[in-house]
Design an enzyme around this catalytic site. Structure first.
Site, PDB file in Angstrom:
ATOM      1  N   LYS A 101     -22.044 -15.617   8.777  1.00  0.00           N
ATOM      2  CA  LYS A 101     -23.378 -16.179   8.974  1.00  0.00           C
ATOM      3  C   LYS A 101     -23.294 -17.569   9.598  1.00  0.00           C
ATOM      4  CE  LYS A 101     -26.376 -15.270   5.896  1.00  0.00           C
ATOM      5  NZ  LYS A 101     -27.142 -15.184   4.619  1.00  0.00           N
TER       6      LYS A 101
ATOM      7  N   CYS B 215       2.575  14.930   5.301  1.00  0.00           N
ATOM      8  CA  CYS B 215       1.633  15.955   4.859  1.00  0.00           C
ATOM      9  C   CYS B 215       1.023  15.662   3.496  1.00  0.00           C
ATOM     10  CB  CYS B 215       2.289  17.339   4.837  1.00  0.00           C
ATOM     11  SG  CYS B 215       3.648  17.507   3.653  1.00  0.00           S
TER      12      CYS B 215
ATOM     13  N   MET C 100     -24.337 -11.689  -2.990  1.00  0.00           N
ATOM     14  CA  MET C 100     -24.241 -13.083  -3.448  1.00  0.00           C
ATOM     15  C   MET C 100     -25.631 -13.724  -3.433  1.00  0.00           C
ATOM     16  SD  MET C 100     -20.591 -14.227  -1.819  1.00  0.00           S
ATOM     17  CE  MET C 100     -20.945 -13.571  -0.201  1.00  0.00           C
TER      18      MET C 100
ATOM     19  N   TYR D  12       3.191  14.147  13.993  1.00  0.00           N
ATOM     20  CA  TYR D  12       1.838  14.514  13.581  1.00  0.00           C
ATOM     21  C   TYR D  12       1.586  14.096  12.143  1.00  0.00           C
ATOM     22  CZ  TYR D  12       3.654  18.690  11.098  1.00  0.00           C
ATOM     23  OH  TYR D  12       4.315  19.543  10.249  1.00  0.00           O
TER      24      TYR D  12
ATOM     25  N   ARG E  28       0.213  25.363   0.937  1.00  0.00           N
ATOM     26  CA  ARG E  28       0.796  25.346  -0.412  1.00  0.00           C
ATOM     27  C   ARG E  28       0.683  26.748  -1.005  1.00  0.00           C
ATOM     28  NH1 ARG E  28      -2.832  20.056  -0.767  1.00  0.00           N
ATOM     29  NH2 ARG E  28      -4.090  21.597   0.340  1.00  0.00           N
TER      30      ARG E  28
ATOM     31  N   SER F  22       9.033  16.698   6.900  1.00  0.00           N
ATOM     32  CA  SER F  22       7.648  16.329   6.609  1.00  0.00           C
ATOM     33  C   SER F  22       7.642  15.493   5.337  1.00  0.00           C
ATOM     34  CB  SER F  22       6.762  17.564   6.426  1.00  0.00           C
ATOM     35  OG  SER F  22       5.406  17.182   6.326  1.00  0.00           O
TER      36      SER F  22
ATOM     37  N   ARG G 282     -27.763 -20.593   1.365  1.00  0.00           N
ATOM     38  CA  ARG G 282     -27.362 -19.185   1.454  1.00  0.00           C
ATOM     39  C   ARG G 282     -25.845 -19.061   1.476  1.00  0.00           C
ATOM     40  NH1 ARG G 282     -31.793 -19.421   5.231  1.00  0.00           N
ATOM     41  NH2 ARG G 282     -33.523 -18.039   4.629  1.00  0.00           N
TER      42      ARG G 282
ATOM     43  N   GLU H 234      10.629  14.011   0.037  1.00  0.00           N
ATOM     44  CA  GLU H 234       9.747  13.533  -1.031  1.00  0.00           C
ATOM     45  C   GLU H 234      10.520  12.940  -2.202  1.00  0.00           C
ATOM     46  OE1 GLU H 234       7.460  16.923  -2.382  1.00  0.00           O
ATOM     47  OE2 GLU H 234       9.111  18.275  -1.891  1.00  0.00           O
TER      48      GLU H 234
ATOM     49  N   ARG I 236     -26.193 -10.903  12.782  1.00  0.00           N
ATOM     50  CA  ARG I 236     -24.895 -10.352  12.392  1.00  0.00           C
ATOM     51  C   ARG I 236     -24.811  -8.926  12.901  1.00  0.00           C
ATOM     52  NH1 ARG I 236     -26.284  -9.993   5.893  1.00  0.00           N
ATOM     53  NH2 ARG I 236     -27.947  -8.437   6.060  1.00  0.00           N
TER      54      ARG I 236
ATOM     55  N   GLY J  64       6.482  14.249   2.136  1.00  0.00           N
ATOM     56  CA  GLY J  64       5.543  14.565   1.061  1.00  0.00           C
ATOM     57  C   GLY J  64       5.271  13.288   0.288  1.00  0.00           C
ATOM     58  N   THR J  65       4.331  12.489   0.791  1.00  0.00           N
ATOM     59  CA  THR J  65       4.193  11.124   0.271  1.00  0.00           C
ATOM     60  C   THR J  65       3.587  11.061  -1.127  1.00  0.00           C
ATOM     61  OG1 THR J  65       2.152  10.958   1.565  1.00  0.00           O
ATOM     62  CG2 THR J  65       4.162  10.000   2.504  1.00  0.00           C
ATOM     63  N   ASN J  66       2.953  12.152  -1.568  1.00  0.00           N
ATOM     64  CA  ASN J  66       2.462  12.133  -2.949  1.00  0.00           C
ATOM     65  C   ASN J  66       3.648  12.031  -3.914  1.00  0.00           C
ATOM     66  OD1 ASN J  66      -0.080  12.518  -1.858  1.00  0.00           O
ATOM     67  ND2 ASN J  66      -0.100  14.711  -2.243  1.00  0.00           N
ATOM     68  N   ASP J  67       4.601  12.950  -3.766  1.00  0.00           N
ATOM     69  CA  ASP J  67       5.777  12.946  -4.645  1.00  0.00           C
ATOM     70  C   ASP J  67       6.722  11.797  -4.302  1.00  0.00           C
ATOM     71  OD1 ASP J  67       5.184  14.921  -6.423  1.00  0.00           O
ATOM     72  OD2 ASP J  67       6.270  16.503  -5.378  1.00  0.00           O
TER      73      ASP J  67
ATOM     74  N   GLY K 133     -26.836  -8.752  -0.065  1.00  0.00           N
ATOM     75  CA  GLY K 133     -27.400  -8.805  -1.406  1.00  0.00           C
ATOM     76  C   GLY K 133     -26.417  -9.047  -2.522  1.00  0.00           C
TER      77      GLY K 133
ATOM     78  N   HIS L 159     -32.981  -3.454   0.066  1.00  0.00           N
ATOM     79  CA  HIS L 159     -31.614  -3.424  -0.457  1.00  0.00           C
ATOM     80  C   HIS L 159     -31.109  -1.992  -0.566  1.00  0.00           C
ATOM     81  CE1 HIS L 159     -28.673  -3.233  -3.796  1.00  0.00           C
ATOM     82  NE2 HIS L 159     -28.196  -4.328  -3.241  1.00  0.00           N
TER      83      HIS L 159
END
Length: 888
Positions: A26, A844, A107, A864, A574, A777, A96, A758, A352, A779-782, A105, A468
């Site tokens: 602002k 994946c 702050m 990918y 899976r 590939s 302000r 993984e 803004r 396996g980013t969860n595990d 809204g 709001h």
């Protein structure tokens, strides 16, 4: 001496639009507009550095701040010819907040600061309107008491409502000066009762109380919640903007309003907004009075009988329209403006980048690129990838029967069905119970932010298109109907009354944020068609991105959905999800509970036709696109009955002794299943399972290839490998099955074998594992679980504490931990491709649909990403943005 204050006045400013980090968005834009020669009330900005100093020093101010503020206010006084805190021509101030990014809204704001029992008389005399001066004074008392003194504004509203009832008046604007005297006297009495001391009369005391309150509002619960929802760092702090007051409540030649240079819901290139005559800014956004349309075209479309600003104040409207176009061209984005007209003179209070729906953002970006305001790359980067999720929500089916209860304003597009709730707590409770809610309020306030987030949609009795509720709902991508004047909300009775009908907590309604209709009960929905600006922008993105985007899918419905969203194959199928059908689970349990290999093979022979048919359908849907099939991964006990009654039912169905089944079931117990007998370990213990799945894959590939005429090259992925010898063993079993089927069918076919990375050991030994794998590939969860040593299913109990206490910036299961998990991915990618340069590498896990994680994948040169179907558009756009970022 550190500079804490930057001024802007009369065409000169010490800051500009590039200084948002220091001056807040602002303050930076006020400085920029001032330099452009636009009519901006003179003022000053206290920097975000001062805010951070305030919090680092036990909520105290820097020593030199006071003098810098006083000097700046004296400049404003000289420029305006007004005196702060005294005199016949008092200088009143607006205080302000102003973060780097818009937090509408969240702050606090204090207007009319500097009024007291003496200056209000001077203001009345100068304005020749005692009523105007007293109206301004009561507004200031109410706002200051709420924000600075901590007295709930509801107390003051109750006093005002009582006064209107006593004087038999409907609107605030109907109260006379004499009436306002009565209200103000009661306000002062209320302050003594609640605060223990009188309302402060000293203007400097008011000023520093307001500055402290604005700084403090950075850490109020609603601001913290908003920052958490929008990933805004807490150490950014807020600036404080102090400006000379201009008044929209000085009679019928004065007004105040909010406008967008383009429609924030649709993106249409038409001025969009609302205004109120004889009002101050908070009246518009608070929805206390129903606002009027800016343009005559909008008034006609809304079937409003209230005169538009274009007709009521034609000269001011023409000037405002010109300024709005100038600002949009200058900032090269749709602008959200606040303005005041004081006795016929236009003042611009703020500009803004406007909050907009994803649908609007797409159209605006595409239109601006076609208009030459943006390049295509800039248009692509304008869209927040996660915002595309807004486009994927259901809308009411055209054939649905609509039992319309009431019609309000179409404040935020989309439709939602849910149970009525009246509080944020109720909305959050239903969300935790996985039940959709519609939050019903007279009007929303910033305190409702968590309830709005938890609810499927928002319905308010008051408020306009820029209220709001409307602004926040559009930012969240949630449908909202506002200003439904035909309904009455009774919080005490927990009732919603609409034209003689009563609805209670838990009753089901549907809201249509595109039409403004509120419907009884639930109605059929339909999925959106992604075309128009979406199709154009995504075609630009697809032409730029390097990485492909696949989907995680194992059902025909998911595969078809993903293809419709532009998926270029399946990156993770899976197979365990295919066995939970009632008929298949019985056979699966028979296989698991068999006492020897022969029994398992008999059961697996029964499963083979099901598995083969599943793969045929997936291959046909993907029509030659790659399909990566992960072998059975979870521990076998996940398929077994858990409760005693379930054990009894299964035993009876299988014709086996219940006690024997129970004992067999208990034999599968593991202390830590996540690291237990699963993945490739199952394949090594029971190779017959791998052989059945491999046979199903290869036979399906042959059948689908013959049906579609497209070459099907299945990719088989071995899970949870940590040793190359594990992969070699499983690969040998798969190759043997392939050879056997090739001989049986008399055909040759192609296939690929790879593995998931993984486990940390697999990452650091990637060069060895690459010797047996054709693709990796992540396996980013595990991989995240095993790297942190934490269970994803249990981490929700403590990860919020980590984020709140700044131990972690974000949940590592939502956005990749680049330092730890990311480093393992770097190692695996580098070592894998060093051993095999043409090794295909992907991700994946669920991180494949997270924009920040996709940027990291681009930096690694992955081939990918694969994500859930509804996140495919997000991944496509994020991959294009990542390609733009890293192309140099």
């Amino acid at each position: 001496m550190e500079k804490w204050v930057y001024t802007f006045a009369d065409g000169n400013a010490e800051g500009d639009a590039t200084m948002a980090d220091l001056l807040g968005g602002k303050g930076a834009n006020l400085a920029e507009m001032c330099t452009l020669g636009l009519p901006v009330p003179p003022g000053l900005t206290i920097t975000t550095d001062a805010s951070n100093w305030y919090y680092s020093n036990r909520k105290s101010f820097p020593d030199s701040l006071q003098n810098q503020v006083i000097e700046a206010i004296e400049r404003i006084s000289k420029l305006t010819g007004r005196s702060f805190g005294n005199g016949d021509s008092p200088l009143l101030l607006a205080i302000r907040s102003g973060s780097r990014v818009s937090m509408p809204g969240m702050m606090d704001t204090v207007l009319n600061l500097g009024l007291n029992d003496q200056t209000v008389q001077a203001l009345a005399k100068e304005a020749d309107s005692e009523r105007f001066a007293l109206d301004s004074y009561r507004r200031f008392i109410q706002m200051y008491s709420d924000i600075v003194l901590g007295i709930d504004h509801a107390f003051f509203e109750e006093v005002l409502d009582d006064a209107k009832a006593r004087f038999e008046l409907d609107q605030d604007t109907d109260l006379t000066a004499e009436n306002w005297h009565t209200v103000i006297d009661r306000y002062k009495q209320l302050i003594i009762e609640e605060h223990g001391s009188p309302f402060p009369q000293d203007a400097n005391e008011q000023l520093w109380g307001a500055i402290a309150a604005v700084f403090s509002s950075w850490m109020n619960p609603r601001a913290i919640a908003y920052r958490s929802l929008h990933n805004i760092p807490g150490d950014w702090g807020t600036a404080v903007n102090i400006q000379a007051m201009v008044f929209g409540n000085m009679g019928d030649t004065s007004a105040t309003g909010v406008a967008f240079t383009r429609n924030p819901s649709t993106g249409e290139n038409l001025l969009f907004g609302e205004f109120l005559v004889n009002a101050q800014g908070e009246d518009v956004v608070a929805g206390i009075r129903t606002p009027q349309n800016l343009t005559e075209e909008a008034r006609i479309a809304a079937a409003s009988d209230k005169v538009s600003m274009e007709k009521l104040m034609p000269d001011v409207f023409t000037q405002f329209n010109k300024i709005a176009n100038h600002l949009e061209t200058h900032f090269r984005n749709m602008q959200d403006l606040e303005f005041t007209v004081e006795r016929g003179k236009l003042w611009i209070l703020q500009t803004r980048t406007g909050k907009q729906t994803a649908r609007a953002a797409l159209r605006i970006a595409v239109d601006m690129a076609n208009e030459g305001l943006l390049t295509r790359e800039e248009a692509i980067c304008r869209i927040e990838p996660s915002s595309l999720d807004q486009l994927l929500h259901a809308t009411i089916a055209p054939s649905a029967k609509r039992n319309v209860l009431v019609t309000g304003l179409p404040a935020s597009p989309g439709a939602a069905t849910g149970r009525i709730v009246f509080t944020s707590a109720e909305a959050e409770q239903l969300r935790n119970e996985h039940k959709p809610a519609i939050l019903v309020r007279v009007e929303t306030s910033p305190e409702d932010i968590l309830g709005m987030h938890a609810a499927e949609g928002i319905l308010t009795a008051r408020g306009g298109m820029t209220s709001h509720a409307a602004v926040v709902a559009r930012g969240m991508g949630k449908p909202c109907v506002s200003g439904a004047g035909g309904m009455r909300v009774d919080y005490q009775a927990s009732e919603l009354r609409i034209l003689g009908k009563t609805f209670k907590t838990g009753d089901v309604v549907t809201i249509d944020g595109s039409s403004g209709q509120v419907l009884a009960g639930s109605v059929p929905m339909q999925q959106p068609v992604l075309s128009g600006a979406f199709g154009t922008l995504m075609s630009w993105a697809d032409a730029i991105r390097r990485m492909q985007v696949r989907t995680n899918a194992e059902t025909p419905h998911d595969a078809k959905t993903a293809r419709s969203f532009g998926a270029q194959g399946i990156g993770l199928c899976r197979t365990e999800h295919m066995f939970f059908d009632s008929e298949r689970i019985a056979i699966m349990r028979e296989m698991i509970l068999a006492s020897n290999e022969e029994g398992r093979r008999i059961a697996l022979d029964k499963l083979l036709p099901f598995q083969r048919a599943d793969f045929v359908e997936l291959f046909e849907i993907m029509s030659g696109q790659p399909v990566t099939i992960r072998l059975l991964d979870p521990p076998l006990h996940e398929f077994l009955p858990k409760l005693a009654e379930e054990v009894a039912e299964v035993a009876q169905a299988m014709g086996v002794d219940e006690e024997l089944l129970r004992q067999r079931n208990e034999s599968f117990f593991e202390f830590n299943p996540m690291l237990g007998h699963r993945g490739c370990r199952l394949a090594i213990s029971h190779p017959e399972i791998v052989e059945m799945q491999a046979r199903a894959v290869f036979e399906a590939a042959i059948i689908a290839g013959e049906k579609t005429g497209s070459l099907v090259v299945p990719e088989i992925m071995v899970p949870l490998v940590s040793l190359n010898r594990e992969l070699e063993y499983v690969k040998d079993r798969i190759d043997a099955v392939a050879m056997a089927i090739s001989e049986e069918a008399g055909v040759k076919f192609e296939y690929k074998i790879g593995t998931m990375i993984e486990l940390p050991r697999a990452a650091v030994m990637a060069d060895k594992i690459a010797g047996s794998a054709e693709f990796f590939s992540f396996g980013t969860n595990d991989l995240t679980q095993s790297t942190f040593g934490m269970s994803r299913d249990d981490a929700a109990a403590y990860l919020p504490d980590y984020e709140r206490k700044n131990i972690l910036e974000s949940d590592p299961f939502v956005s990749l931990d680049l330092d730890g998990v990311g480093e393992l991915m770097r190692i695996a990618t580098r070592k894998g491709r060093a051993a095999k340069p043409d090794l295909k590498i992907s991700i994946c896990g669920e991180h494949g649909g997270d924009a920040a994680s996709i940027f990291f994948c681009e930096s690694l040169g992955l081939d990918y990403v694969s994500c859930s179907p509804f996140r495919v558009p997000i991944a496509r756009l994020a991959a294009a943005q990542a390609a733009i970022k890293y192309k140099n």
